[in-house]
Write an enzyme that holds these catalytic residues in place. Structure first.
Site, PDB file in Angstrom:
ATOM      1  N   GLU A 197       0.792  -1.165   0.156  1.00 42.94           N
ATOM      2  CA  GLU A 197      -0.008   0.221  -0.137  1.00 42.94           C
ATOM      3  C   GLU A 197       0.839   1.309   0.195  1.00 42.94           C
ATOM      4  O   GLU A 197       0.839   2.068   0.777  1.00 42.94           O
ATOM      5  CB  GLU A 197      -1.038  -0.131   1.183  1.00 42.94           C
ATOM      6  N   GLU A 320      -4.976  -8.697  -0.625  1.00 42.73           N
ATOM      7  CA  GLU A 320      -5.894  -8.493   0.503  1.00 42.73           C
ATOM      8  C   GLU A 320      -7.240  -8.116   0.248  1.00 42.73           C
ATOM      9  O   GLU A 320      -7.316  -7.324  -0.799  1.00 42.73           O
ATOM     10  CB  GLU A 320      -5.256  -6.914   1.225  1.00 42.73           C
TER      11      GLU A 320
END
Length: 361
Positions: A197, A320
């Site tokens: 991320e 994810e």
């Protein structure tokens, strides 16, 4: 449950029915189970073990001195569950935690390892007793392929390069240090995430900047004899198609083997993510709708990848996904405890079914 004789009776009845209607013209039905020639990768059923709440400490790792039954510090019940699930791949140490994690803090004599404040998840103090050796040994014990997420947010290129060498090199100074810490033979490592991320908790980078950071790190994270890395770039969140387009243009096939995508299912009308257990029919079906929305999102990201990579050499790694609701009242703040229900199971089933459809990517 039907007894065997009842099942046989039903089968006999079906045969009689087929005989009775044999003379009646019927429409022709052709089954084509192999219409899609692509193989569904078992890796889409992988798992994720972040230092978050009781996932690692207490959940997987309790230490050899714990009164909880364990094998070399791993909880026996957790170890058996992982084996029974036949987990194909396990991602560690994060998540957001990965870009705060410095691997040298988690090797050597556990009694001498420094403590760590987990700034991402609740400010918990950890003793680093679960580190590189503990993770890779767990994967060996449970028959799991390791997936290492490397710190590029607060780490250095040298740190990342030496971690890969420490894990996979058969000889040299890093291999000697590994042997001194109790592991002579190198581990096998394929899946390697370069940042997590990076648009958010992993550095708040722009995709143009991250592309150059990725190229730099991937250069120094070298393959070792007998070990070839599968390098995964930190990809987009949900609907950030610009991120995917930028990485395909600035990095592209040849430099990256995989591109990640994160997509969470939550329904928020009031600023909260909603309760994990207290919901009505409208919220239930809205949640399932949001889960199914992953399909058009995938299609758009895949179309952008196809433009630069028509031979589909770069894998789309959705590492994810799932439901995300408010923490349960009374639980530890920052540990994200959520009670699972059948709603979560439905979201998982719907999502995995979508993944099967795009097995070519």
């Amino acid at each position: 449950m039907l007894q065997l004789k009842e099942i046989l009776s039903v089968a006999a009845g079906l045969c009689l029915s087929a005989t009775a209607f044999a003379a009646t013209p019927v429409s022709k039905v052709v089954l084509q189970p192999s219409e899609n020639p692509d193989t569904v990768s078992r890796m889409i059923y992988g798992q994720f073990a972040e230092h978050l709440g009781a996932c690692v400490y207490e959940g997987i790792w309790v230490g050899e001195d714990s009164p909880i039954p364990n094998t070399r510090g791993y909880r026996n019940d957790a170890l058996e569950a992982l084996r029974e699930l036949k987990v194909p791949v396990l991602r560690w140490p994060g998540g957001c935690f990965a870009d705060d994690y410095h691997w040298r803090d988690g090797i050597g004599d556990p009694a001498k390892r420094p403590t760590l404040i987990n700034n991402n998840w609740g400010g918990t103090q950890e003793d680093n007793s679960f580190g590189t050796h503990e993770f890779f040994d767990l994967c060996e014990l449970a028959g799991i392929e390791p997936y290492l997420s490397v710190n590029i947010g607060s780490g250095t290129v040298q740190e990342a390069a030496q971690w890969i060498e420490y894990v996979t090199a058969p000889n040299g100074p890093m291999a000697a240090e590994r042997a001194a810490n109790g592991r002579k033979e190198p581990w096998k490592l394929k899946y390697t995430g370069i940042g997590n991320e990076s648009w958010g908790c992993g550095g708040s980078m722009r995709p143009e900047y991250y592309s150059d950071v990725y190229r730099r790190y991937s250069t120094y994270m070298r393959n070792q004899p007998g070990n070839k890395l599968y390098r995964i770039a930190s990809g987009a969140s949900d609907y950030d198609f610009h991120w995917t387009e930028t990485l395909m243009n600035r990095v592209g096939p040849g430099r990256m083997d995989g591109l990640s995508l994160h997509y969470y299912t939550c329904v928020s009308w009031t600023g909260s993510k909603g309760s994990a257990t207290d919901f009505d029919n409208d919220v239930y079906y809205s949640t399932l709708g949001k889960a199914l929305e992953i399909e058009p999102v995938l299609r758009r990201h895949i179309s952008l990848m196809d433009e630069k990579d028509p031979k589909k050499k770069v894998g789309l790694i959705v590492d994810e996904w799932g439901t995300w609701f408010d923490e349960e009242p009374g639980s530890v703040p920052g540990h994200l405890y959520q009670q699972n229900t059948m709603r979560d199971a439905m979201v998982a089933a719907l999502t995995l079914n979508v993944f099967h459809k795009y097995s070519d990517r």
